[in-house]
Design an enzyme around this catalytic site. Sequence first.
Site, PDB file in Angstrom:
ATOM      1  N   HIS A 130      28.980  25.695  27.996  1.00  0.00           N
ATOM      2  CA  HIS A 130      27.830  25.486  28.892  1.00  0.00           C
ATOM      3  C   HIS A 130      28.216  24.937  30.269  1.00  0.00           C
ATOM      4  CE1 HIS A 130      25.369  26.771  25.682  1.00  0.00           C
ATOM      5  NE2 HIS A 130      25.096  25.627  25.108  1.00  0.00           N
ATOM      6  N   HIS A 204      17.984  26.266  27.914  1.00  0.00           N
ATOM      7  CA  HIS A 204      18.344  25.670  26.631  1.00  0.00           C
ATOM      8  C   HIS A 204      17.228  24.808  26.026  1.00  0.00           C
ATOM      9  CE1 HIS A 204      21.176  23.980  23.672  1.00  0.00           C
ATOM     10  NE2 HIS A 204      22.022  24.914  24.060  1.00  0.00           N
ATOM     11  N   GLU A 341      18.699  31.509  23.385  1.00  0.00           N
ATOM     12  CA  GLU A 341      19.276  31.528  24.724  1.00  0.00           C
ATOM     13  C   GLU A 341      19.641  32.964  25.101  1.00  0.00           C
ATOM     14  OE1 GLU A 341      22.589  28.573  24.368  1.00  0.00           O
ATOM     15  OE2 GLU A 341      21.498  28.119  22.536  1.00  0.00           O
TER      16      GLU A 341
HETATM   17  C1  BGC Z   1      25.492  26.035  21.127  1.00  0.00           C
HETATM   18  C2  BGC Z   1      25.732  25.018  20.038  1.00  0.00           C
HETATM   19  C3  BGC Z   1      25.734  23.656  20.652  1.00  0.00           C
HETATM   20  C4  BGC Z   1      24.416  23.448  21.348  1.00  0.00           C
HETATM   21  C5  BGC Z   1      24.299  22.105  21.998  1.00  0.00           C
HETATM   22  C6  BGC Z   1      24.177  25.718  21.753  1.00  0.00           C
HETATM   23  O1  BGC Z   1      23.898  26.631  22.759  1.00  0.00           O
HETATM   24  O2  BGC Z   1      25.518  27.344  20.634  1.00  0.00           O
HETATM   25  O3  BGC Z   1      26.953  25.259  19.380  1.00  0.00           O
HETATM   26  O4  BGC Z   1      25.924  22.669  19.689  1.00  0.00           O
HETATM   27  O5  BGC Z   1      24.240  24.433  22.309  1.00  0.00           O
HETATM   28  O6  BGC Z   1      25.436  21.731  22.629  1.00  0.00           O
END
Ligand code: BGC
Length: 380
Positions: A130, A204, A341
């Site tokens: 991310h 998110h 997402e």
């Molecule tokens: C990911 C997860 C992660 C979460 C929060 C999601 O988009 O796929 O693996 O734990 O975000 O960090």
Amino acid sequence: MATRRLLPILLLAAACTGTPDAPVASFTSEPFGSMPDGRTAQLFTLKNAAGAEMRVTDYGGIIVSLTMPDRTGTFADIVLGYDSLAQYQASSPYFGALIGRYGNRIGGAKFTLDGVEYPLTVNDGPNQLHGGLVGFDKVLWDAEPFADSLGAGLRLQYASPDGEEGYPGTLHVSVVYRLTDDHRVTIDYEAMTDKATVVNLTHHSYFNLAGPGHTILDHELWIDADSTTVVGAGLIPTGEIASVEGTPFDFRTPLPIGARIDDPDPVLQLGPGYDHNWVLNGGITPEPRTVARLSHPGSGRVMEIRTVEPGLQFYAGNFLDGTITGKGGIVYGRRTGLCLETQHFPDSPNHAHFPPTVLRPGETYRTRTEYVFKTDAAGA
Ligand code: BGC
């Protein structure tokens, strides 16, 4: 039930016909807290003409709350989050945030573009997740609220400096959130660069259509995808794209999320539970199409996802473990919120056969996702 539903319908009809006292979309703002450098983050409250409310902060472009009606017309907050800016700053699993420059994981936290290797910051084992240590979820965006004939919105802009978190090029990003009068949350993303780079922006929010504190295992999900990108250690794609046929990843017929989430399937167990990218049928499309539908039979709330993107990460909140206390003192236990997402595939910069995520000077990155809220009440 019919009487309670009548009022919003009448009000909406009045808004559409221009009746003088008709409710209209509106916005307000208030200080939400301070950044370490003294700048003030704002909290914007957007209201549509049909009674829904979305609060968004310019810190991380975070949707702090979003209310939507159930089948009786009763509104509830359907996203997870915190009450204060300080809590978001202290630690957040990306609650409600804008994600960039690269949504999802980049294996080994590096990629090669035009013969040059770019090492990225590392924040998830040996990988980047991310956007790195200080991704777009943790910066203060320039924000401009507005209200128009479609609803209320917020335009956010951020200039990401060349080299930020390891990525080449200065990236000018603009994101427009709208809460429309027909209960859609739309997100339009744009970006331009001055050097070749990679971009994969997403959002998110953790949804729970039952309202705060409930499990999401009783939600039913449909995903229009015949395959997923297979992952290995650290949830990094192996490069294989596998059919969902006969696996717990098959959501081509709507099924409760809890029905197969603990299946011994070894790829599912890496989550553990759903935390994977679905390869959406239709690939990249010029206009958004409906790719997924989430529904909660208890409340009658339904959320459809429309996007132009080729992928969808469905994360079932497996890592929520009861250590986070969210809005209103509610403890977020395992699988009490889920993320859907829209995105290009994880680790695309390291897989030449995945749809490319490269952006070059002179090009404009554009993508759009819509979260459409309905109920299962007759005629809704
Ligand atoms: C990911 C997860 C992660 C979460 C929060 C999601 O988009 O796929 O693996 O734990 O975000 O960090």
